[in-house]
Motif scaffolding. Structure first.
Motif, short mmCIF file in Angstrom:
data_model
loop_
_atom_site.label_atom_id
_atom_site.label_comp_id
_atom_site.label_asym_id
_atom_site.label_seq_id
_atom_site.Cartn_x
_atom_site.Cartn_y
_atom_site.Cartn_z
N LYS A 8 -17.89 -14.42 -20.75
CA LYS A 8 -17.88 -15.32 -19.60
C LYS A 8 -18.19 -14.48 -18.36
CE LYS A 8 -15.30 -19.17 -17.69
NZ LYS A 8 -16.46 -20.01 -17.60
N VAL A 9 -18.96 -15.03 -17.44
CA VAL A 9 -19.27 -14.30 -16.22
C VAL A 9 -18.00 -14.17 -15.37
CG1 VAL A 9 -21.72 -14.92 -16.11
CG2 VAL A 9 -20.04 -16.37 -14.99
N PRO A 10 -17.88 -13.08 -14.63
CA PRO A 10 -16.68 -12.91 -13.81
C PRO A 10 -16.63 -13.90 -12.66
CG PRO A 10 -18.23 -11.10 -13.44
CD PRO A 10 -18.78 -11.94 -14.55
N ALA A 11 -15.42 -14.23 -12.27
CA ALA A 11 -15.23 -15.11 -11.11
C ALA A 11 -15.64 -14.35 -9.85
CB ALA A 11 -13.78 -15.56 -11.02
N ALA A 12 -16.38 -15.02 -9.00
CA ALA A 12 -16.83 -14.41 -7.75
C ALA A 12 -17.26 -15.50 -6.78
CB ALA A 12 -18.00 -13.46 -8.01
N THR A 13 -17.38 -15.12 -5.54
CA THR A 13 -17.89 -16.02 -4.52
C THR A 13 -19.10 -15.37 -3.87
OG1 THR A 13 -15.68 -16.91 -4.07
CG2 THR A 13 -17.35 -17.27 -2.38
N PHE A 14 -20.21 -16.07 -3.95
CA PHE A 14 -21.47 -15.62 -3.35
C PHE A 14 -21.60 -16.29 -1.98
CE2 PHE A 14 -22.09 -15.92 -7.96
CZ PHE A 14 -22.45 -14.62 -8.25
N LYS A 15 -22.46 -15.75 -1.16
CA LYS A 15 -22.77 -16.32 0.15
C LYS A 15 -24.25 -16.71 0.19
CE LYS A 15 -18.79 -15.05 2.17
NZ LYS A 15 -17.80 -16.00 2.60
N LYS A 23 -22.57 -20.38 3.79
CA LYS A 23 -21.75 -21.17 2.86
C LYS A 23 -21.36 -20.33 1.66
CE LYS A 23 -22.41 -25.03 5.15
NZ LYS A 23 -21.40 -25.55 6.00
N ASP A 24 -20.21 -20.65 1.10
CA ASP A 24 -19.74 -20.01 -0.13
C ASP A 24 -20.19 -20.81 -1.35
OD1 ASP A 24 -18.37 -18.14 1.37
OD2 ASP A 24 -16.40 -19.06 1.07
N ILE A 25 -20.57 -20.10 -2.40
CA ILE A 25 -20.84 -20.71 -3.70
C ILE A 25 -20.06 -19.89 -4.72
CG2 ILE A 25 -22.54 -21.20 -5.51
CD1 ILE A 25 -24.64 -21.56 -3.38
N THR A 26 -19.13 -20.54 -5.39
CA THR A 26 -18.35 -19.82 -6.40
C THR A 26 -19.13 -19.75 -7.70
OG1 THR A 26 -17.25 -21.80 -7.24
CG2 THR A 26 -16.18 -20.64 -5.39
N SER A 27 -18.77 -18.77 -8.50
CA SER A 27 -19.42 -18.64 -9.81
C SER A 27 -19.13 -19.89 -10.65
CB SER A 27 -18.95 -17.37 -10.53
OG SER A 27 -17.55 -17.28 -10.54
N ASP A 28 -17.97 -20.48 -10.48
CA ASP A 28 -17.63 -21.69 -11.22
C ASP A 28 -18.58 -22.84 -10.84
OD1 ASP A 28 -15.88 -23.01 -13.13
OD2 ASP A 28 -15.14 -24.17 -11.41
N THR A 29 -18.81 -23.02 -9.55
CA THR A 29 -19.73 -24.06 -9.08
C THR A 29 -21.14 -23.80 -9.57
OG1 THR A 29 -18.40 -24.44 -7.10
CG2 THR A 29 -20.69 -25.17 -7.02
N LEU A 30 -21.54 -22.55 -9.54
CA LEU A 30 -22.91 -22.19 -9.92
C LEU A 30 -23.18 -22.36 -11.41
CD1 LEU A 30 -25.65 -20.94 -9.07
CD2 LEU A 30 -24.61 -18.69 -9.43
N PHE A 31 -22.21 -21.98 -12.25
CA PHE A 31 -22.47 -21.90 -13.68
C PHE A 31 -21.85 -23.00 -14.54
CE2 PHE A 31 -22.56 -17.32 -12.30
CZ PHE A 31 -23.93 -17.16 -12.41
N SER A 32 -20.77 -23.62 -14.10
CA SER A 32 -20.07 -24.60 -14.96
C SER A 32 -20.94 -25.80 -15.29
CB SER A 32 -18.79 -25.08 -14.28
OG SER A 32 -17.84 -24.05 -14.28
N GLY A 94 -35.94 -23.01 -1.70
CA GLY A 94 -35.99 -24.31 -2.36
C GLY A 94 -36.37 -24.23 -3.83
N LYS A 95 -36.86 -23.08 -4.27
CA LYS A 95 -37.22 -22.89 -5.68
C LYS A 95 -36.19 -22.02 -6.39
CE LYS A 95 -42.19 -23.20 -4.94
NZ LYS A 95 -43.45 -22.47 -4.98
N ILE A 96 -35.81 -20.95 -5.72
CA ILE A 96 -34.84 -20.00 -6.27
C ILE A 96 -33.67 -19.95 -5.30
CG2 ILE A 96 -34.45 -17.55 -6.76
CD1 ILE A 96 -37.36 -17.38 -7.68
N LEU A 97 -32.48 -19.87 -5.84
CA LEU A 97 -31.29 -19.74 -5.02
C LEU A 97 -31.07 -18.25 -4.76
CD1 LEU A 97 -28.84 -21.16 -3.74
CD2 LEU A 97 -27.69 -20.97 -5.95
N TYR A 98 -31.09 -17.84 -3.51
CA TYR A 98 -30.95 -16.45 -3.11
C TYR A 98 -29.49 -16.19 -2.77
CZ TYR A 98 -36.05 -16.08 -2.80
OH TYR A 98 -37.40 -16.06 -3.08
N LEU A 99 -28.79 -15.49 -3.65
CA LEU A 99 -27.36 -15.28 -3.54
C LEU A 99 -27.05 -13.90 -2.97
CD1 LEU A 99 -26.40 -16.57 -7.09
CD2 LEU A 99 -26.06 -17.80 -4.92
N SER A 100 -26.19 -13.88 -1.97
CA SER A 100 -25.71 -12.63 -1.41
C SER A 100 -24.40 -12.24 -2.09
CB SER A 100 -25.47 -12.80 0.10
OG SER A 100 -24.73 -11.70 0.60
N ASP A 101 -24.38 -11.04 -2.62
CA ASP A 101 -23.17 -10.42 -3.16
C ASP A 101 -22.92 -9.19 -2.29
OD1 ASP A 101 -21.02 -9.79 -4.86
OD2 ASP A 101 -22.31 -8.74 -6.29
#
Length: 161
Positions: A8-15, A23-32, A94-101
């Motif tokens: 399982k991917v680790p829990a994290a919050t991306f920006k 805005k925050d995007i959690t790994s749960d929101t992104l992958f679930s 709009g095509k790829i989600l660019y996530l900041s870690d």
């Protein structure tokens, strides 16, 4: 320890930077409940990332989505402003989600960090690609050298979908 297929991917919050701010995007929101293609790069605007790795995912965007993928995302240990500027400059918005870690929290938890201090880059992400279904790693392709984008490229990933 590096994540592996079946983990399982680790829990994290991306920006992400949006028109409404950061805005925050959690790994749960992104992958679930989703099938996501995630690829990691050592840095936005760096030569291999911008000229080789990312373009393959832009060129193959429709073909990847046609394989039942819900989202394509790129993650880097860069701040959300840099990731947003990179999205705009590459035509990927709009095509790829660019996530900041930005602090490398996800990258380190996944064991995908690399020390690039010798190149004055500090701790960054290894170059990789992954297929993640409902939060579980189904495929993981890690490059041996950060200056290459073959194993983790879109063409190779398409064969795994």
């Amino acid at each position: 320890m590096t994540i592996r297929v079946g983990d399982k991917v680790p829990a994290a919050t991306f920006k992400v930077k949006t028109a409404d701010g950061i805005k925050d995007i959690t790994s749960d929101t992104l992958f679930s409940g989703k099938k996501v293609v995630l690829f990691g790069v050592p840095g936005a605007f760096t030569p291999t990332c911008s000229l080789n790795h990312l373009p393959g995912y832009l060129e193959n965007h429709e073909a990847i989505l046609a394989k039942g993928v819900d989202q394509i995302a790129v993650v880097s240990v860069n701040d959300p402003h840099v990731m947003h500027a990179w999205a705009q400059s590459t035509g990927g918005e709009g095509k790829i989600l660019y996530l900041s870690d930005g602090n490398g929290t996800f990258t380190k938890a996944a064991g995908l960090d690399i020390d690039l201090s010798a190149a004055a880059l500090g701790t960054r992400s290894k170059r990789y690609s992954a297929i993640i279904e409902d939060g579980v790693v189904k495929a993981l392709n890690i490059e041996e050298a950060p200056g290459q984008a073959v194993t983790s490229g879109a063409a190779e990933l398409l064969t795994q979908l």
